[in-house]
Design an enzyme around this catalytic site. Structure first.
Site, PDB file in Angstrom:
ATOM      1  N   ASP A 194     -48.465   6.721 -23.620  1.00  0.00           N
ATOM      2  CA  ASP A 194     -47.240   7.278 -24.191  1.00  0.00           C
ATOM      3  C   ASP A 194     -47.587   8.031 -25.472  1.00  0.00           C
ATOM      4  O   ASP A 194     -48.576   7.703 -26.135  1.00  0.00           O
ATOM      5  CB  ASP A 194     -46.269   6.134 -24.512  1.00  0.00           C
ATOM      6  CG  ASP A 194     -45.068   6.586 -25.317  1.00  0.00           C
ATOM      7  OD1 ASP A 194     -44.218   7.304 -24.763  1.00  0.00           O
ATOM      8  OD2 ASP A 194     -44.986   6.220 -26.502  1.00  0.00           O
ATOM      9  N   TYR A 236     -37.370  -5.244 -28.573  1.00  0.00           N
ATOM     10  CA  TYR A 236     -37.609  -5.379 -30.007  1.00  0.00           C
ATOM     11  C   TYR A 236     -37.411  -6.856 -30.290  1.00  0.00           C
ATOM     12  O   TYR A 236     -36.284  -7.367 -30.241  1.00  0.00           O
ATOM     13  CB  TYR A 236     -36.639  -4.514 -30.821  1.00  0.00           C
ATOM     14  CG  TYR A 236     -36.977  -3.041 -30.817  1.00  0.00           C
ATOM     15  CD1 TYR A 236     -38.260  -2.601 -31.126  1.00  0.00           C
ATOM     16  CD2 TYR A 236     -36.011  -2.086 -30.501  1.00  0.00           C
ATOM     17  CE1 TYR A 236     -38.577  -1.260 -31.128  1.00  0.00           C
ATOM     18  CE2 TYR A 236     -36.317  -0.732 -30.501  1.00  0.00           C
ATOM     19  CZ  TYR A 236     -37.607  -0.327 -30.812  1.00  0.00           C
ATOM     20  OH  TYR A 236     -37.909   1.013 -30.816  1.00  0.00           O
ATOM     21  N   GLY A 274     -46.619  12.156 -26.846  1.00  0.00           N
ATOM     22  CA  GLY A 274     -47.099  13.531 -26.794  1.00  0.00           C
ATOM     23  C   GLY A 274     -46.947  14.219 -25.462  1.00  0.00           C
ATOM     24  O   GLY A 274     -47.275  15.404 -25.334  1.00  0.00           O
ATOM     25  N   HIS A 295     -45.622   5.476 -30.830  1.00  0.00           N
ATOM     26  CA  HIS A 295     -44.174   5.624 -30.981  1.00  0.00           C
ATOM     27  C   HIS A 295     -43.801   7.089 -31.216  1.00  0.00           C
ATOM     28  O   HIS A 295     -42.838   7.397 -31.927  1.00  0.00           O
ATOM     29  CB  HIS A 295     -43.661   4.758 -32.145  1.00  0.00           C
ATOM     30  CG  HIS A 295     -42.313   4.144 -31.910  1.00  0.00           C
ATOM     31  ND1 HIS A 295     -42.131   2.814 -31.634  1.00  0.00           N
ATOM     32  CD2 HIS A 295     -41.067   4.680 -31.903  1.00  0.00           C
ATOM     33  CE1 HIS A 295     -40.860   2.544 -31.488  1.00  0.00           C
ATOM     34  NE2 HIS A 295     -40.175   3.674 -31.628  1.00  0.00           N
TER      35      HIS A 295
END
Length: 432
Positions: A355, A159, A357, A317
């Site tokens: 990415d 981040y 699910g 996300h």
């Protein structure tokens, strides 16, 4: 006609041992929905912690769209293929991996289990699965690296801090601790609108939990005249007690935790948005592959190529940032029709990961057929962590790869690398 005997693999041994040992699984079931329900039951006395980890933005429609996308794409298997012996090893950025599954970066794991990220890092190493560490971890970079061990494969997720000196410090620490690739999350320059957290004003960072990367950073801590510390967060996490101690009882430690929490969040999710041009700073200060996480448009994937970025993770996300967004697999389907993306991937100039699910081995196969070279898993292993710590995470990792290993053969493929980009022959889109 002589048949080729099946070679034993750790994945098929895991499968046969389930029947041979006839013992109930650590998590009580191998069905992901039952595991999810059990995790919620385990966390019933700390439901805000459960919702913080497993909830989504707004009405949770994007999370639902992620699953609908997987349900819409159906597998069409081929028969009479020699898949007696199967390989799921793959190579990414020159490193060989036992399977194309990655531990996705998930923060604040200490609110679900006393061992937090250390349990997940140990499980990843034990199963031979690469671990991607979150900047929002409840343990330090160095402590997680030690838990992952000398043979663990690990990447660091950033981040992006607001100030350059702290960014450089984190990059240097990650490199020194053996993290070989850098994953920059692009979709969380500030936290999304999450009613389940807003209703209870639940934000662990404000109470000193999930900021352990900052507390252990000498540059950040020097700003306030403190020494860096590598701490273990308390479980269960009880924000009300910390708040009362700080505001009503005048507890100095609680006050310090709350002040540093707000300051660290102001660094890493400050609302300061970065530009494509800013990526050059990271390239100048990181020696290794750089991967951009959060790509949902083909045009952004193409910009990454123009910037000389090594890889992308197509991700929303897990639906936690934007409500009403496209399912990640649907976005991926469009991205993987870009001639520029396909050409860069074919030449080895761009590594493409997926990415959002993923729940089962079949999901991994669908994502790889769509074009993914590797796939990240998140919520399921967090269910495992909440229920049974390291052993729970290990079950999720083992069952997911084993499911993929078996299903790949049943689909007519003997090598996982042959799945990549086989959408037209392996998948069919069916209206849901």
């Amino acid at each position: 006609m002589t048949t080729t005997p099946a070679q034993s693999t750790r994945w098929m041994k895991y499968f046969s041992d389930i029947y041979g040992h006839a013992k109930p699984p650590v998590l009580g079931s191998f069905a992901v929905k039952e595991i999810e329900d059990k995790a919620r039951e385990v966390m019933k006395d700390h439901l805000p912690a459960y919702m913080y980890t497993f909830g989504s933005a707004g009405t949770c429609s994007t999370d639902a769209a992620n699953r609908r996308a997987f349900n819409r794409w159906k597998i069409v298997p081929a028969m009479l293929k020699d898949c007696t012996n199967r390989n799921v090893e793959t190579t990414i950025f020159g490193a060989k991996f036992h399977a194309p599954l990655f531990i996705a970066p998930v923060g604040v794991q200490g609110i679900l289990h006393a061992d937090g990220e250390l349990a997940t890092a140990r499980a990843a190493a034990a199963c031979g699965i690469p671990y991607i560490m979150s900047s929002a971890s409840s343990r330090s970079i160095e402590d997680i690296a030690r838990a992952n061990g000398p043979n663990g494969q690990r990447w660091y997720q950033l981040y992006w801090p607001r100030t350059d000196e702290i960014t450089i410090s984190l990059l240097n620490r990650a490199k020194a601790a053996g993290f070989t690739a850098l994953v920059i999350t692009l979709d969380t320059m500030l936290l999304g609108w999450r009613p389940h957290d807003l209703d209870t004003a639940y934000i662990p960072f404000f109470y000193g939990v999930g900021i352990q990367v900052g507390l252990s950073d000498p540059v950040f801590m020097k700003r306030f005249g403190y020494e860096a510390v590598h701490e273990t967060t308390k479980f269960p996490f009880e924000p009300e007690k910390i708040r009362n101690a700080a505001l009503n009882a005048g507890n100095a430690n609680a006050q310090k935790a709350m002040k540093l929490g707000k300051d660290w969040l102001g660094e890493t999710n400050s609302g300061f948005f970065r530009s494509w041009e800013d990526l050059q700073f990271i390239k100048d200060h990181w020696d290794g592959p750089i991967v951009l996480k959060g790509i949902q448009r083909a045009s952004d994937a193409e910009k990454a190529i123009d910037m000389g970025i090594h890889g992308i993770i197509v991700s929303n996300h897990g639906g936690r940032q934007i409500d009403g967004a496209i399912g990640s697999l649907d976005a991926f389907a469009k991205i993987m029709r870009s001639p520029k993306v396909l050409d860069a991937q074919a030449k080895g100039d761009l590594t493409v990961l997926f990415d959002s699910g993923i729940r089962t081995g079949s999901d991994v196969i669908k994502a790889m057929a769509m074009g993914a070279q590797g796939v990240l898993i998140a919520r399921p292993y967090m269910y495992g962590l909440a229920i049974a710590g390291q052993a729970g995470v290990e079950q999720i990792l083992m069952q997911t790869v084993t499911d993929m290993h078996i299903t790949m053969g049943l689909c007519g493929y003997s090598d996982v690398n042959d799945l990549i980009g086989k959408r037209d022959e392996l998948l069919e889109s069916v209206d849901d």
